[in-house]
Design an enzyme around this catalytic site. Sequence first.
Site, PDB file in Angstrom:
ATOM      1  N   GLU A   1       0.838  -1.211   0.000  1.00 60.90           N
ATOM      2  CA  GLU A   1       0.000   0.000   0.000  1.00 60.90           C
ATOM      3  C   GLU A   1       0.874   1.262   0.000  1.00 60.90           C
ATOM      4  OE1 GLU A   1      -2.534  -1.279   3.389  1.00 60.90           O
ATOM      5  OE2 GLU A   1      -4.180  -1.119   1.934  1.00 60.90           O
TER       6      GLU A   1
ATOM      7  N   GLU B   1      -3.695 -10.188   3.674  1.00 60.68           N
ATOM      8  CA  GLU B   1      -4.906  -9.853   4.430  1.00 60.68           C
ATOM      9  C   GLU B   1      -5.976 -10.923   4.223  1.00 60.68           C
ATOM     10  OE1 GLU B   1      -3.125  -7.761   2.634  1.00 60.68           O
ATOM     11  OE2 GLU B   1      -3.063  -5.763   3.526  1.00 60.68           O
TER      12      GLU B   1
HETATM   13  C1  1HE Z   1       6.372  -9.410  11.748  1.00 60.85           C
HETATM   14  C2  1HE Z   1       5.693  -9.184  10.529  1.00 60.85           C
HETATM   15  C3  1HE Z   1       4.487  -8.430  10.563  1.00 60.85           C
HETATM   16  C4  1HE Z   1       7.441 -10.353  10.118  1.00 60.85           C
HETATM   17  N1  1HE Z   1       4.074  -7.957  11.764  1.00 60.85           N
HETATM   18  N2  1HE Z   1       5.906  -8.918  12.899  1.00 60.85           N
HETATM   19  N3  1HE Z   1       1.791  -8.949   6.749  1.00 60.85           N
HETATM   20  C5  1HE Z   1       1.937 -10.286   6.669  1.00 60.85           C
HETATM   21  O1  1HE Z   1       1.041 -11.060   6.883  1.00 60.85           O
HETATM   22  C6  1HE Z   1       3.330 -10.750   6.339  1.00 60.85           C
HETATM   23  C7  1HE Z   1       3.895 -11.548   7.503  1.00 60.85           C
HETATM   24  N4  1HE Z   1       5.318 -11.812   7.348  1.00 60.85           N
HETATM   25  C8  1HE Z   1       5.806 -12.818   6.571  1.00 60.85           C
HETATM   26  O2  1HE Z   1       5.103 -13.507   5.860  1.00 60.85           O
HETATM   27  C9  1HE Z   1       7.294 -13.037   6.619  1.00 60.85           C
HETATM   28  O3  1HE Z   1       7.784 -12.429   7.802  1.00 60.85           O
HETATM   29  C10 1HE Z   1       8.062 -12.462   5.404  1.00 60.85           C
HETATM   30  C11 1HE Z   1       7.754 -13.300   4.149  1.00 60.85           C
HETATM   31  C12 1HE Z   1       7.723 -10.986   5.137  1.00 60.85           C
HETATM   32  C13 1HE Z   1       9.590 -12.524   5.702  1.00 60.85           C
HETATM   33  O4  1HE Z   1       9.950 -13.846   6.071  1.00 60.85           O
HETATM   34  P1  1HE Z   1      11.313 -14.080   6.867  1.00 60.85           P
HETATM   35  O5  1HE Z   1      11.514 -15.581   6.939  1.00 60.85           O
HETATM   36  O6  1HE Z   1      12.398 -13.276   6.268  1.00 60.85           O
HETATM   37  O7  1HE Z   1      11.092 -13.478   8.357  1.00 60.85           O
HETATM   38  P2  1HE Z   1      10.275 -14.095   9.604  1.00 60.85           P
HETATM   39  O8  1HE Z   1      11.113 -15.124  10.289  1.00 60.85           O
HETATM   40  O9  1HE Z   1       8.922 -14.522   9.195  1.00 60.85           O
HETATM   41  O10 1HE Z   1      10.076 -12.829  10.545  1.00 60.85           O
HETATM   42  C14 1HE Z   1      11.155 -12.249  11.271  1.00 60.85           C
HETATM   43  C15 1HE Z   1      10.554 -11.503  12.430  1.00 60.85           C
HETATM   44  O11 1HE Z   1       9.729 -10.451  11.935  1.00 60.85           O
HETATM   45  C16 1HE Z   1       9.637 -12.366  13.290  1.00 60.85           C
HETATM   46  O12 1HE Z   1       9.709 -11.870  14.620  1.00 60.85           O
HETATM   47  P3  1HE Z   1      10.615 -12.629  15.748  1.00 60.85           P
HETATM   48  O13 1HE Z   1      10.419 -11.773  16.965  1.00 60.85           O
HETATM   49  O14 1HE Z   1      10.056 -14.015  15.846  1.00 60.85           O
HETATM   50  O15 1HE Z   1      12.025 -12.603  15.203  1.00 60.85           O
HETATM   51  C17 1HE Z   1       8.267 -12.060  12.731  1.00 60.85           C
HETATM   52  O16 1HE Z   1       7.232 -12.296  13.663  1.00 60.85           O
HETATM   53  C18 1HE Z   1       8.408 -10.582  12.443  1.00 60.85           C
HETATM   54  N5  1HE Z   1       7.447 -10.135  11.458  1.00 60.85           N
HETATM   55  N6  1HE Z   1       6.380  -9.796   9.546  1.00 60.85           N
HETATM   56  C19 1HE Z   1       4.774  -8.206  12.883  1.00 60.85           C
HETATM   57  N7  1HE Z   1       3.796  -8.144   9.471  1.00 60.85           N
HETATM   58  C20 1HE Z   1      -3.001  -0.739   6.746  1.00 60.85           C
HETATM   59  S1  1HE Z   1      -3.573  -2.244   6.802  1.00 60.85           S
HETATM   60  C21 1HE Z   1      -2.388  -3.303   6.137  1.00 60.85           C
HETATM   61  C22 1HE Z   1      -2.698  -4.730   6.491  1.00 60.85           C
HETATM   62  C23 1HE Z   1      -1.515  -5.613   6.319  1.00 60.85           C
HETATM   63  O17 1HE Z   1      -0.421  -5.180   6.004  1.00 60.85           O
HETATM   64  S2  1HE Z   1      -1.786  -7.272   6.595  1.00 60.85           S
HETATM   65  C24 1HE Z   1      -0.345  -8.064   6.060  1.00 60.85           C
HETATM   66  C25 1HE Z   1       0.609  -8.278   7.200  1.00 60.85           C
END
Ligand code: 1HE
Length: 257
Positions: A112, A132
């Site tokens: 976005e 989402e």
């Molecule tokens: C996060 C987030 C997040 C990672 N919020 N903490 N977005 C999503 O649904 C995408 C979610 N994220 C992923 O699918 C993956 O993290 C990725 C593909 C982007 C990257 O993968 P990777 O293997 O490099 O990283 P990881 O091991 O998944 O994440 C590393 C850390 O970042 C981990 O935290 P940790 O404390 O365990 O190390 C994750 O929890 C954290 N992390 N993404 C919070 N999104 C205005 S409205 C908009 C609505 C949306 O954007 S919904 C889509 C949200």
Amino acid sequence: MNIPASLSVEQKGQLLFVKINRPEKRNAINDELILGLESVFTSIPKEVKCAIIYGEGQHFSAGLDLSELKERDIIEGLNHSRMWHRVLEKIQFGTVPVIAVLHGACVGGGLEIASACHIRVAEQSTFYALPEGQRGIFVGGGASVRLPKLIGMARMADMMFTGRVISAEEGILMGFSQYLTSESKGLEKAIELAEKISQNADATNYALMHVLPRIVDSGQTEGLMMESLIATIASSSPEATKRLNDFLAGRAKKVGE
Ligand code: 1HE
């Protein structure tokens, strides 16, 4: 300016570099970060002509910080979405064109933010998704308005219905990004583009940022009138007269030079 540690801002001459700097959370956007972006884009220094936004680490942005989502009630949720709308409008309708340099995940709210920018440069590793749909929520940062204008409604709906992940190459073919580069070359490309944009007449950049989107959003009758008005305003500026005279006197570059 109220800049959080998760955002780095650096001015180099006429260009402003805005880096999302939260790689340990894959540049997930929490409230502090989105409000930091608002602060940056509402106080662009006067001498800046173009801004470039990019992400630190392996990804542009993993979108909304989901750890904050579960703490909101309904009204807080509405206000939160409206806050994103406000901030992204400041990027889209601010004082300077903004180029997004994308790599790795450009998903959810990250997509976005990129959609609110004026040009998107994608490195080979970029992938796009709207998780989402899978998370049981809906886009709230303006994607339903901006994204169909870039890639079409059916493609956006498909991304949310099925969780489809779009590659960097597909993103180019769909019209989401305008440039595709090899890995780590996106910033270089964005600087080249920003330098060209910075040389444009202010009236041209203003028209492209503030008038063209309004024309596209309006009906034909109003759109054509707005076009005539802005064309006349732009061509009556001293800068336009000078540029036209330069061309006629053989002092300006030809198309493609
Ligand atoms: C996060 C987030 C997040 C990672 N919020 N903490 N977005 C999503 O649904 C995408 C979610 N994220 C992923 O699918 C993956 O993290 C990725 C593909 C982007 C990257 O993968 P990777 O293997 O490099 O990283 P990881 O091991 O998944 O994440 C590393 C850390 O970042 C981990 O935290 P940790 O404390 O365990 O190390 C994750 O929890 C954290 N992390 N993404 C919070 N999104 C205005 S409205 C908009 C609505 C949306 O954007 S919904 C889509 C949200």
